[in-house]
Design an enzyme around this catalytic site. Structure first.
Site, short mmCIF file in Angstrom:
data_model
loop_
_atom_site.label_atom_id
_atom_site.label_comp_id
_atom_site.label_asym_id
_atom_site.label_seq_id
_atom_site.Cartn_x
_atom_site.Cartn_y
_atom_site.Cartn_z
N LYS A 199 0.81 -1.22 0.00
CA LYS A 199 0.00 0.00 0.00
C LYS A 199 0.85 1.28 0.00
O LYS A 199 0.29 2.37 -0.05
CB LYS A 199 -0.92 0.01 1.23
CG LYS A 199 -1.96 -1.08 1.19
CD LYS A 199 -3.06 -0.84 2.18
CE LYS A 199 -2.65 -1.13 3.60
NZ LYS A 199 -2.66 -2.52 3.99
N TYR A 260 -5.26 -9.05 14.19
CA TYR A 260 -6.02 -10.26 14.50
C TYR A 260 -7.48 -9.89 14.34
O TYR A 260 -7.96 -9.00 15.07
CB TYR A 260 -5.74 -10.76 15.91
CG TYR A 260 -6.29 -12.16 16.09
CD1 TYR A 260 -5.60 -13.25 15.58
CD2 TYR A 260 -7.51 -12.36 16.73
CE1 TYR A 260 -6.12 -14.53 15.71
CE2 TYR A 260 -8.03 -13.64 16.85
CZ TYR A 260 -7.31 -14.72 16.35
OH TYR A 260 -7.82 -15.99 16.46
N PRO A 262 -5.86 -11.46 10.84
CA PRO A 262 -5.12 -10.95 9.69
C PRO A 262 -5.82 -11.37 8.39
O PRO A 262 -6.75 -12.20 8.43
CB PRO A 262 -3.77 -11.66 9.81
CG PRO A 262 -4.11 -12.97 10.45
CD PRO A 262 -5.30 -12.70 11.36
N SER A 263 -5.36 -10.85 7.27
CA SER A 263 -5.87 -11.33 5.98
C SER A 263 -5.11 -12.57 5.54
O SER A 263 -5.62 -13.37 4.76
CB SER A 263 -5.70 -10.27 4.89
OG SER A 263 -6.24 -9.06 5.31
N TYR A 265 -2.53 -15.79 6.85
CA TYR A 265 -2.12 -16.51 8.06
C TYR A 265 -0.67 -16.98 7.99
O TYR A 265 -0.37 -18.17 7.99
CB TYR A 265 -3.08 -17.67 8.32
CG TYR A 265 -4.46 -17.16 8.68
CD1 TYR A 265 -4.73 -16.67 9.95
CD2 TYR A 265 -5.47 -17.12 7.72
CE1 TYR A 265 -5.98 -16.16 10.27
CE2 TYR A 265 -6.72 -16.61 8.03
CZ TYR A 265 -6.97 -16.13 9.31
OH TYR A 265 -8.20 -15.62 9.61
N LEU A 267 2.75 -15.20 10.00
CA LEU A 267 2.96 -14.06 10.90
C LEU A 267 3.73 -12.91 10.22
O LEU A 267 4.79 -13.12 9.64
CB LEU A 267 3.72 -14.49 12.15
CG LEU A 267 3.79 -13.37 13.21
CD1 LEU A 267 2.44 -13.18 13.89
CD2 LEU A 267 4.87 -13.64 14.23
N HIS A 268 3.16 -11.72 10.33
CA HIS A 268 3.80 -10.51 9.82
C HIS A 268 3.44 -9.35 10.74
O HIS A 268 2.39 -9.35 11.37
CB HIS A 268 3.37 -10.23 8.37
CG HIS A 268 1.90 -10.24 8.17
ND1 HIS A 268 1.18 -11.40 7.98
CD2 HIS A 268 0.99 -9.23 8.16
CE1 HIS A 268 -0.10 -11.09 7.86
NE2 HIS A 268 -0.25 -9.79 7.97
O1 G7M Z 1 -4.26 -7.73 7.34
P1 G7M Z 1 -2.94 -8.34 7.36
O2 G7M Z 1 -2.29 -8.19 8.71
O3 G7M Z 1 -2.92 -9.80 6.90
O4 G7M Z 1 -2.05 -7.48 6.35
C1 G7M Z 1 -1.33 -7.97 5.26
C2 G7M Z 1 -0.51 -6.83 4.71
O5 G7M Z 1 0.27 -7.33 3.61
C3 G7M Z 1 -1.36 -5.69 4.17
O6 G7M Z 1 -0.92 -4.47 4.74
C4 G7M Z 1 -1.13 -5.75 2.66
O7 G7M Z 1 -1.16 -4.48 2.04
C5 G7M Z 1 0.24 -6.39 2.56
N1 G7M Z 1 0.42 -7.12 1.30
C6 G7M Z 1 -0.49 -7.96 0.73
N2 G7M Z 1 0.04 -8.46 -0.40
C7 G7M Z 1 -0.66 -9.39 -1.27
C8 G7M Z 1 1.31 -7.96 -0.56
C9 G7M Z 1 2.32 -8.15 -1.55
O8 G7M Z 1 2.21 -8.89 -2.53
N3 G7M Z 1 3.51 -7.47 -1.31
C10 G7M Z 1 3.68 -6.63 -0.25
N4 G7M Z 1 4.84 -5.99 -0.14
N5 G7M Z 1 2.72 -6.46 0.70
C11 G7M Z 1 1.55 -7.12 0.54
#
Ligand code: G7M
Length: 331
Positions: A199, A260, A262-263, A265, A267-268
């Site tokens: 983003k 939590y 997350p989109s 699964y 961990l990030h």
């Molecule tokens: O909601 P969740 O905690 O799962 O957040 C996942 C994060 O990964 C979001 O902020 C997304 O914008 C980011 N993200 C998702 N994808 C598919 C990608 C990607 O392909 N590359 C990068 N750099 N970030 C991503």
């Protein structure tokens, strides 16, 4: 950072896809973040009238970007060209009003001076899940006890196909986005990669948004974290500050949190400039890393296996459907 030639070939490929985009539905719009989500089709097949998830479906996100003031205030440090004698020489106005000392108008600024004004993201082919995720929907409140986690959420997480997090594995194996990596600790247990979130355009430090993706593949979410993972979590907290220095963002300007639900699964940890508002930082989803560490360290080593976690779910999401079918009408 991406090399210029890579960036150029990617933008040409994205443009070629967008040229074929046929709008079918505005999925959602958010005036506060100046973002719109569009559903359409891409392709040349016979079936373009019908959106087919996983085949011709495409989700486009259009987001107006912040004005790039670093480029204006400090042109020497920016890679933008300041060829104009005055900031507004190339400004094109198409409507305007004046009243006494007040004037206002709409128009277009010079992108050489102010930077790009829009960010376009494309998911293609988009699955039904991607479409649901971006469609405006009712939200429901979930109160997840450890027992409900075990009986409802965990089986759902375990049933997720690995393909959902292929993008994560592509980053970890350096197959994709390798040039965008800004920090890596390769340790198998306590290591991770930090790179700009999808983003963020990696240009404006005021809206810095990075993500730390752990190398180990056994941690699905906050619920899996115990004291065994404190070295990993502390390591992320420590090294996020080093990564952010690259953009001139100091340690005390960082907000680190875990979603939590997350989109994805795997961990990030989200790492943003604390001045960035409104992006996934709501209390119904964001758990601050400092608090997570303290809960495990100071309260209980198995805090996240014992605690009741509350969150909001979109009523169109698969996880909500899963809850609804388990709890019946009481859900
Ligand atoms: O909601 P969740 O905690 O799962 O957040 C996942 C994060 O990964 C979001 O902020 C997304 O914008 C980011 N993200 C998702 N994808 C598919 C990608 C990607 O392909 N590359 C990068 N750099 N970030 C991503």
């Amino acid at each position: 950072m991406a090399s210029t030639s890579n960036t150029t070939s990617s933008s040409a490929a994205i443009k070629a896809l967008l040229n074929q985009f046929q709008l079918k539905e505005v999925l959602n719009e958010d005036i506060s973040t100046k973002t719109a989500w569009l559903l359409g089709t891409i392709g040349n097949g016979d079936d373009l009238d019908k959106v087919v998830p996983g085949k011709n479906a495409a989700v486009v996100t259009l987001e107006r970007l912040a004005v790039f003031t670093q480029g204006i205030a400090n042109p020497g440090a920016s890679n933008l060209r300041r060829s104009e004698p005055n900031l507004f020489t190339a400004l094109a106005l198409n409507s305007g009003e004046q009243n006494d000392i007040y004037s206002w108008a709409t128009g277009f600024v010079n992108s050489d001076v102010f930077g790009p004004d829009i960010r376009v993201s494309l998911i293609f082919p988009a699955t039904q899940k991607h479409i649901d995720k971006h469609r405006r929907q009712q939200r429901r409140w979930i109160t997840e006890t450890p027992g409900l986690y075990t009986s409802i959420t965990e089986p759902f997480i375990n049933a997720q196909p690995a393909s959902r997090i292929q993008w994560v594995y592509n980053i970890l194996s350096k197959k994709e986005e390798a040039e965008r990596i800004i920090y890596e600790d390769p340790d198998r247990a306590n290591g991770f990669i930090i790179l700009p979130d999808l983003k963020w355009d990696a240009a404006n430090a005021a809206s810095m948004y990075l993500v730390a993706i752990v190398h180990r593949r056994d941690l699905r979410s906050l619920r899996d974290l115990t004291n065994a993972h404190l070295p990993l979590l502390n390591n992320i907290r420590e090294k996020a500050a080093i990564a952010a220095e690259r953009y001139g963002v100091q340690r005390d300007k960082l907000r680190l949190y875990i979603h939590y639900q997350p989109s994805y699964y795997h961990l990030h940890v989200h790492i943003t400039n604390v001045d960035l508002e409104g992006r996934g930082i709501a209390a119904d989803r964001a758990h601050l890393l400092d608090t997570v560490i303290s809960n495990i360290e100071d309260i209980a080593h198995d805090y996240y296996q014992k605690v009741t976690l509350a969150y909001a779910l979109g009523s169109d999401t698969e996880l909500w459907q899963h809850w609804a079918s388990h709890l019946g009408s009481s859900a």
